[in-house]
Design a protein around this motif. Structure first.
Motif, PDB file in Angstrom:
ATOM      1  N   ALA A   5      53.249   4.374 -39.403  1.00 18.68           N
ATOM      2  CA  ALA A   5      53.762   4.323 -40.777  1.00 18.68           C
ATOM      3  C   ALA A   5      53.373   3.006 -41.449  1.00 18.68           C
ATOM      4  CB  ALA A   5      55.273   4.491 -40.771  1.00 18.68           C
ATOM      5  N   ARG A   6      53.339   1.934 -40.690  1.00 21.09           N
ATOM      6  CA  ARG A   6      52.909   0.642 -41.239  1.00 21.09           C
ATOM      7  C   ARG A   6      51.440   0.708 -41.660  1.00 21.09           C
ATOM      8  NH1 ARG A   6      55.525  -3.285 -36.538  1.00 21.09           N
ATOM      9  NH2 ARG A   6      57.698  -3.256 -37.287  1.00 21.09           N
ATOM     10  N   ILE A   7      50.634   1.375 -40.876  1.00 18.41           N
ATOM     11  CA  ILE A   7      49.214   1.522 -41.211  1.00 18.41           C
ATOM     12  C   ILE A   7      49.048   2.328 -42.491  1.00 18.41           C
ATOM     13  CG2 ILE A   7      47.065   2.640 -40.457  1.00 18.41           C
ATOM     14  CD1 ILE A   7      47.855   1.710 -37.603  1.00 18.41           C
ATOM     15  N   GLN A   8      49.827   3.401 -42.634  1.00 18.27           N
ATOM     16  CA  GLN A   8      49.753   4.197 -43.861  1.00 18.27           C
ATOM     17  C   GLN A   8      50.167   3.366 -45.066  1.00 18.27           C
ATOM     18  OE1 GLN A   8      48.413   7.049 -44.545  1.00 18.27           O
ATOM     19  NE2 GLN A   8      49.051   6.967 -46.707  1.00 18.27           N
ATOM     20  N   ALA A   9      51.190   2.545 -44.899  1.00 22.13           N
ATOM     21  CA  ALA A   9      51.616   1.679 -46.002  1.00 22.13           C
ATOM     22  C   ALA A   9      50.499   0.698 -46.369  1.00 22.13           C
ATOM     23  CB  ALA A   9      52.882   0.925 -45.619  1.00 22.13           C
ATOM     24  N   ALA A  10      49.848   0.124 -45.363  1.00 22.76           N
ATOM     25  CA  ALA A  10      48.741  -0.797 -45.622  1.00 22.76           C
ATOM     26  C   ALA A  10      47.607  -0.093 -46.357  1.00 22.76           C
ATOM     27  CB  ALA A  10      48.239  -1.392 -44.315  1.00 22.76           C
ATOM     28  N   ILE A  11      47.342   1.170 -45.995  1.00 21.72           N
ATOM     29  CA  ILE A  11      46.302   1.954 -46.677  1.00 21.72           C
ATOM     30  C   ILE A  11      46.632   2.089 -48.160  1.00 21.72           C
ATOM     31  CG2 ILE A  11      45.390   4.301 -46.909  1.00 21.72           C
ATOM     32  CD1 ILE A  11      45.509   4.491 -43.827  1.00 21.72           C
ATOM     33  N   GLU A  12      47.872   2.411 -48.466  1.00 19.73           N
ATOM     34  CA  GLU A  12      48.278   2.585 -49.860  1.00 19.73           C
ATOM     35  C   GLU A  12      48.160   1.278 -50.649  1.00 19.73           C
ATOM     36  OE1 GLU A  12      52.185   4.192 -49.499  1.00 19.73           O
ATOM     37  OE2 GLU A  12      51.498   6.013 -48.473  1.00 19.73           O
ATOM     38  N   ILE A  13      48.525   0.175 -50.020  1.00 23.10           N
ATOM     39  CA  ILE A  13      48.430  -1.133 -50.682  1.00 23.10           C
ATOM     40  C   ILE A  13      46.971  -1.521 -50.892  1.00 23.10           C
ATOM     41  CG2 ILE A  13      48.905  -3.599 -50.382  1.00 23.10           C
ATOM     42  CD1 ILE A  13      51.468  -2.680 -48.814  1.00 23.10           C
ATOM     43  N   LEU A  14      46.143  -1.260 -49.903  1.00 23.16           N
ATOM     44  CA  LEU A  14      44.720  -1.577 -50.028  1.00 23.16           C
ATOM     45  C   LEU A  14      44.058  -0.758 -51.129  1.00 23.16           C
ATOM     46  CD1 LEU A  14      43.877  -1.920 -46.243  1.00 23.16           C
ATOM     47  CD2 LEU A  14      43.598  -3.728 -47.958  1.00 23.16           C
ATOM     48  N   ASP A  15      44.506   0.476 -51.310  1.00 20.12           N
ATOM     49  CA  ASP A  15      43.978   1.279 -52.414  1.00 20.12           C
ATOM     50  C   ASP A  15      44.262   0.606 -53.755  1.00 20.12           C
ATOM     51  OD1 ASP A  15      42.685   3.410 -51.127  1.00 20.12           O
ATOM     52  OD2 ASP A  15      44.548   4.548 -50.906  1.00 20.12           O
ATOM     53  N   GLN A  16      45.449   0.042 -53.895  1.00 20.50           N
ATOM     54  CA  GLN A  16      45.780  -0.661 -55.138  1.00 20.50           C
ATOM     55  C   GLN A  16      44.907  -1.901 -55.310  1.00 20.50           C
ATOM     56  OE1 GLN A  16      50.061  -1.274 -55.781  1.00 20.50           O
ATOM     57  NE2 GLN A  16      50.451   0.237 -54.189  1.00 20.50           N
ATOM     58  N   ILE A  17      44.656  -2.612 -54.219  1.00 25.78           N
ATOM     59  CA  ILE A  17      43.841  -3.829 -54.293  1.00 25.78           C
ATOM     60  C   ILE A  17      42.398  -3.493 -54.657  1.00 25.78           C
ATOM     61  CG2 ILE A  17      42.911  -5.754 -52.933  1.00 25.78           C
ATOM     62  CD1 ILE A  17      45.584  -5.669 -51.343  1.00 25.78           C
ATOM     63  N   THR A  18      41.859  -2.431 -54.060  1.00 23.91           N
ATOM     64  CA  THR A  18      40.482  -2.047 -54.392  1.00 23.91           C
ATOM     65  C   THR A  18      40.369  -1.561 -55.833  1.00 23.91           C
ATOM     66  OG1 THR A  18      40.834   0.181 -53.468  1.00 23.91           O
ATOM     67  CG2 THR A  18      39.878  -1.478 -52.013  1.00 23.91           C
ATOM     68  N   ASP A  19      41.493  -1.130 -56.417  1.00 21.03           N
ATOM     69  CA  ASP A  19      41.509  -0.734 -57.829  1.00 21.03           C
ATOM     70  C   ASP A  19      41.672  -1.934 -58.768  1.00 21.03           C
ATOM     71  OD1 ASP A  19      41.133   1.932 -57.311  1.00 21.03           O
ATOM     72  OD2 ASP A  19      43.267   2.441 -57.368  1.00 21.03           O
ATOM     73  N   GLY A  20      41.782  -3.136 -58.194  1.00 20.09           N
ATOM     74  CA  GLY A  20      41.846  -4.339 -59.007  1.00 20.09           C
ATOM     75  C   GLY A  20      43.164  -5.074 -59.010  1.00 20.09           C
ATOM     76  N   GLU A  21      44.174  -4.535 -58.349  1.00 17.35           N
ATOM     77  CA  GLU A  21      45.480  -5.196 -58.300  1.00 17.35           C
ATOM     78  C   GLU A  21      45.399  -6.423 -57.387  1.00 17.35           C
ATOM     79  OE1 GLU A  21      49.835  -4.367 -59.223  1.00 17.35           O
ATOM     80  OE2 GLU A  21      47.893  -4.088 -60.147  1.00 17.35           O
ATOM     81  N   PRO A  22      45.905  -7.592 -57.798  1.00 20.88           N
ATOM     82  CA  PRO A  22      45.947  -8.745 -56.902  1.00 20.88           C
ATOM     83  C   PRO A  22      46.752  -8.424 -55.648  1.00 20.88           C
ATOM     84  CG  PRO A  22      46.374  -9.417 -59.155  1.00 20.88           C
ATOM     85  CD  PRO A  22      46.388  -7.920 -59.156  1.00 20.88           C
ATOM     86  N   ALA A  23      46.323  -8.947 -54.527  1.00 28.31           N
ATOM     87  CA  ALA A  23      46.932  -8.605 -53.241  1.00 28.31           C
ATOM     88  C   ALA A  23      48.426  -8.915 -53.214  1.00 28.31           C
ATOM     89  CB  ALA A  23      46.212  -9.328 -52.107  1.00 28.31           C
ATOM     90  N   GLU A  24      48.798 -10.110 -53.660  1.00 25.91           N
ATOM     91  CA  GLU A  24      50.214 -10.488 -53.599  1.00 25.91           C
ATOM     92  C   GLU A  24      51.068  -9.578 -54.472  1.00 25.91           C
ATOM     93  OE1 GLU A  24      51.656 -12.330 -51.597  1.00 25.91           O
ATOM     94  OE2 GLU A  24      50.095 -13.618 -50.755  1.00 25.91           O
ATOM     95  N   LYS A  25      50.544  -9.207 -55.636  1.00 24.55           N
ATOM     96  CA  LYS A  25      51.298  -8.317 -56.523  1.00 24.55           C
ATOM     97  C   LYS A  25      51.447  -6.941 -55.891  1.00 24.55           C
ATOM     98  CE  LYS A  25      51.490  -6.509 -61.236  1.00 24.55           C
ATOM     99  NZ  LYS A  25      50.811  -6.463 -62.563  1.00 24.55           N
ATOM    100  N   ALA A  26      50.368  -6.442 -55.274  1.00 30.39           N
ATOM    101  CA  ALA A  26      50.429  -5.126 -54.632  1.00 30.39           C
ATOM    102  C   ALA A  26      51.434  -5.123 -53.484  1.00 30.39           C
ATOM    103  CB  ALA A  26      49.046  -4.728 -54.128  1.00 30.39           C
ATOM    104  N   LEU A  27      51.457  -6.180 -52.691  1.00 32.35           N
ATOM    105  CA  LEU A  27      52.404  -6.278 -51.582  1.00 32.35           C
ATOM    106  C   LEU A  27      53.841  -6.374 -52.085  1.00 32.35           C
ATOM    107  CD1 LEU A  27      50.323  -8.706 -49.376  1.00 32.35           C
ATOM    108  CD2 LEU A  27      51.231  -6.527 -48.558  1.00 32.35           C
TER     109      LEU A  27
END
Length: 387
Positions: A5-27
């Protein structure tokens, strides 16, 4: 949360980052919407995300694409993890691997294998020479946690003992007499009495070594011209009885400095730009200039992928301007120190040459590059002497 489940959450956050969201904001956004996640879950997910960002190009190559899922597949594959045990689709786990996904990836080569942006790779090699590949390899992994012992209130032996009461294991590091490397329980630091009372501060060992290399006067006036959060301001103040001044073009960056200084039992005078000439001249001015951050990409890996040639050109122009603006603030016979957390020659030695060419009579006293091969981050420092 389960590991899957942690890996799936990381996948979702990384999708936001690749779309341009800053990492800290996405987390932060994810954490606010996931009240069920405990502190260990959030820490583990953060580690996944930042491990990917450090190795983004090699993860994309191995995983087959730069989606959050592809990047996590690449990360776990490089780590030798059994993907079928985690990608099960059960509960909150990622969906099972498809046959197509199992055949997408390929071994990374060249700049991708070292996780350096391809456009930057020639400059990286030129700047670091024979060390280029090894420094890049180090930058693919998490940085150590370092503390600076505040010599105004403590010493290394006492700080180690105080930290040990809370189970925090720290050992001296050779880069600086004040540096401690935390080897166990680093996440407890900010709640420890040693930190809360100003006995220690979080600061990279090479950053401390840079301060050690400065010609600090025993008395007089010292200005931290680009103070930011004030880490080097406090480090300098702990080593001298000179009057310490801090300035930043964006005063908001210094908002926590007064409290940090009080905790460390250090006096610092905050100066706005319009006040500098009235407070000077200064015996030492430190310009810890904005830079690419290429020496500290282990800690802030997102910057590696956001850097462009245009941004690098802008920051080198700003560095040169900062040196020109700071030079008149130095007293006759005083020192101007220029520092970056970069390992790129265009931000370091090239700036030294340009400054000397434009300021006849000034001399270069010290020039040193610290690379991650020494254990800390990458830093550069040069010290000029005013005629």
């Amino acid at each position: 949360m389960t590991p899957a489940a942690r890996i799936q959450a990381a996948i979702e956050i990384l999708d936001q980052i690749t779309d341009g969201e800053p990492a800290e904001k996405a987390l932060t956004t994810w954490a606010r919407n996931a009240r069920f996640a405990g502190s260990k879950d959030r820490a583990a997910i953060r580690d996944h995300v930042f491990d990917v960002l450090r190795q983004r190009s090699s993860c994309a190559a191995v995983g087959g694409d730069d989606s959050g899922r592809g990047l996590m597949i690449g990360l776990l594959t490089q780590a030798g993890v059994d993907l079928d045990s985690l990608f099960t689709g059960e509960g909150h786990a990622p969906l099972p691997m498809t046959e197509a996904e199992k055949g997408y990836g390929h071994a990374p080569e060249g700049a991708d294998a070292l996780d350096i942006p391809e456009w930057l790779f020639p400059l990286w090699q030129q700047s670091l020479g024979d060390d280029a590949a090894e420094v890049a390899a180090i930058q693919r992994h998490r940085a150590p946690v370092f503390l600076r012992v505040n010599l105004r209130t403590s010493d290394v032996e006492a700080a180690v003992a105080t930290l040990a009461v809370d189970g925090i294991v720290a050992v001296p590091h050779p880069l600086s007499p004040t540096a401690l490397e935390v080897t166990e329980n680093a996440r407890r630091i900010k709640q420890s009495p040693a930190y809360l009372t100003g006995q220690v501060e979080l600061q990279d060992a090479a950053s401390q070594a840079l301060v050690d290399a400065l010609p600090l006067p025993k008395q007089g006036k010292v200005l931290d011209y680009c103070a930011g959060g004030g880490g080097k301001t406090l480090a300098m103040a702990a080593l001298t009885r000179a009057t310490m001044f801090a300035h930043d073009a964006n005063p908001q960056r210094m908002k926590d400095l007064p409290d940090r200084a009080d905790r460390a039992e250090i006096a610092v005078r905050i100066c706005r730009t319009t006040e500098l000439r009235g407070q000077g001249p200064f015996d030492l001015v430190l310009c810890d200039a904005p830079c690419s951050g290429s020496g500290s990409w282990r800690r802030a890996p997102e910057g590696k992928w956001r850097l462009t040639q245009a941004l690098l050109d802008d920051v080198t122009a700003l560095q040169a301007q900062i040196l020109r603006d700071a030079a008149p603030l130095v007293a006759a016979g005083g020192a101007l120190a220029y520092a970056t957390c970069s390992v790129l020659e265009v931000e370091n030695h090239a700036q030294v040459e340009a400054f000397l060419a434009g300021h006849p009579g000034w001399t270069l006293e010290t020039e040193r590059l610290f690379t991650p091969l020494m254990g800390g981050d990458g830093f550069f420092v040069a010290v000029f002497r005013k005629p």
